[in-house]
Design an enzyme around this catalytic site. Structure first.
Site, short mmCIF file in Angstrom:
data_model
loop_
_atom_site.label_atom_id
_atom_site.label_comp_id
_atom_site.label_asym_id
_atom_site.label_seq_id
_atom_site.Cartn_x
_atom_site.Cartn_y
_atom_site.Cartn_z
CG ASN A 246 152.63 45.72 -15.44
OD1 ASN A 246 152.63 45.33 -16.61
ND2 ASN A 246 151.58 46.33 -14.91
CG HIS B 128 150.46 45.03 -19.36
ND1 HIS B 128 150.14 46.32 -18.95
CD2 HIS B 128 150.99 45.20 -20.60
CE1 HIS B 128 150.47 47.17 -19.89
NE2 HIS B 128 150.99 46.53 -20.90
CD GLU C 12 147.81 46.52 -16.27
OE1 GLU C 12 148.93 45.99 -16.30
OE2 GLU C 12 147.61 47.69 -16.68
P1 PGA Z 1 154.62 49.66 -25.86
O1 PGA Z 1 153.46 48.95 -25.06
O2 PGA Z 1 154.75 48.94 -27.17
O3 PGA Z 1 154.16 51.08 -26.06
O4 PGA Z 1 155.86 49.54 -25.05
C1 PGA Z 1 153.45 47.57 -24.97
C2 PGA Z 1 152.45 47.12 -23.94
O5 PGA Z 1 152.19 47.84 -22.96
O6 PGA Z 1 151.92 46.00 -24.08
#
Ligand code: PGA
Length: 250
Positions: free
Chosen positions: A134, A136, A141
């Site tokens: 998304n 973030h 968020e």
């Molecule tokens: P991920 O998470 O490396 O497990 O994909 C990244 C994030 O949510 O910033």
């Protein structure tokens, strides 16, 4: 914002590891902003390999982590503190007195104040980032309030869905976290964002093609900085058609 496409995740991780090692070997007591998540596991393994081969020492390096789940003790194997110990700190010679981690079980306001004081008094030399589907960065968020100091967040449903696979049946995933805010991420001297695989194709496509800085796509703030490099692998690049987008938008 620069984009670097490598053939594989390991190739990207090697490039970023070499960037960190050259910073560590050329700067006195640099401050690294660290991140957790599946994306950086190969990067941290690469740093551990270089340490074991005697190519780098981390004893003088200072670190600060982006975020922590509220309610998880540092010994809880789902906490980000545990992740850092497991993948990097316990396998190298980082000095525990140089490591700043938010305590997920601490009193929230005092943890926020401690985090804010640290970031106000220290400039991050290199901030590593992953990215959520998304958009973030850290746990900032999509939201109408954008540029904040360290703060408490309620995780977006999309984040809960993406991260819940790290939790086994019976484990309850926290729904709140303390995160570094956009303000302090943007104060870092340099930012490196890693994104791999098809799942991140849509958000990376949006980052490079949408023309606005939009609080609903928190990573879009990175467009405002020159010292930001995005590392992606060929699978993501192909899925998103990013090379065509870039030549089109030039
Ligand atoms: P991920 O998470 O490396 O497990 O994909 C990244 C994030 O949510 O910033």
């Amino acid at each position: 914002m620069k984009l670097i496409i490598s053939e594989t995740i390991n190739d990207s991780s090697e490039l970023v590891a070499q960037k960190i090692i050259s910073l560590v070997n050329s700067t006195k007591n640099p401050l690294l902003g660290l991140v957790t998540g599946g994306t950086v596991v190969p990067l941290y393994a690469n740093l551990v390999k270089n340490y074991e081969q005697g190519k780098v020492s981390f004893s003088e390096i200072r670190t600060v982590n982006l975020d922590e789940y509220v309610g998880l003790d540092q010994k809880d194997h789902q906490s980000f503190a545990f992740f850092m110990n497991q993948h990097l700190f316990n396998k190298t010679n980082f000095n525990s007195s140089n490591i700043f981690l938010v305590d997920g079980t601490g009193q929230i306001n005092s943890e926020l104040e401690r985090f804010d004081n640290f970031l106000t008094n220290n400039i991050i030399d290199l901030q590593l980032l992953g990215i959520g589907t998304n958009g973030h960065i850290g746990f900032n968020e999509p939201s109408s309030t954008f540029i904040l100091p360290p703060h408490l967040v309620s995780l977006a449903q999309e984040t809960i869905n993406s991260n819940s696979h790290f939790f086994s049946e019976g484990e309850v995933m926290p729904t709140q976290a303390i995160t570094m805010g956009i303000r302090d991420i943007m104060r870092a001297r340099e930012v490196v964002l890693l994104a791999f695989g098809k799942a991140k194709a849509n958000v990376i496509h949006r980052l490079f093609t949408e023309t606005c800085v939009d609080p609903n796509l928190p990573c879009s703030i990175l467009k405002l900085r020159d010292q930001v490099t995005i590392y992606i692998d060929r699978e993501l690049a192909t899925e998103t058609g990013i090379e065509d987008c870039l030549s089109f938008t030039k």
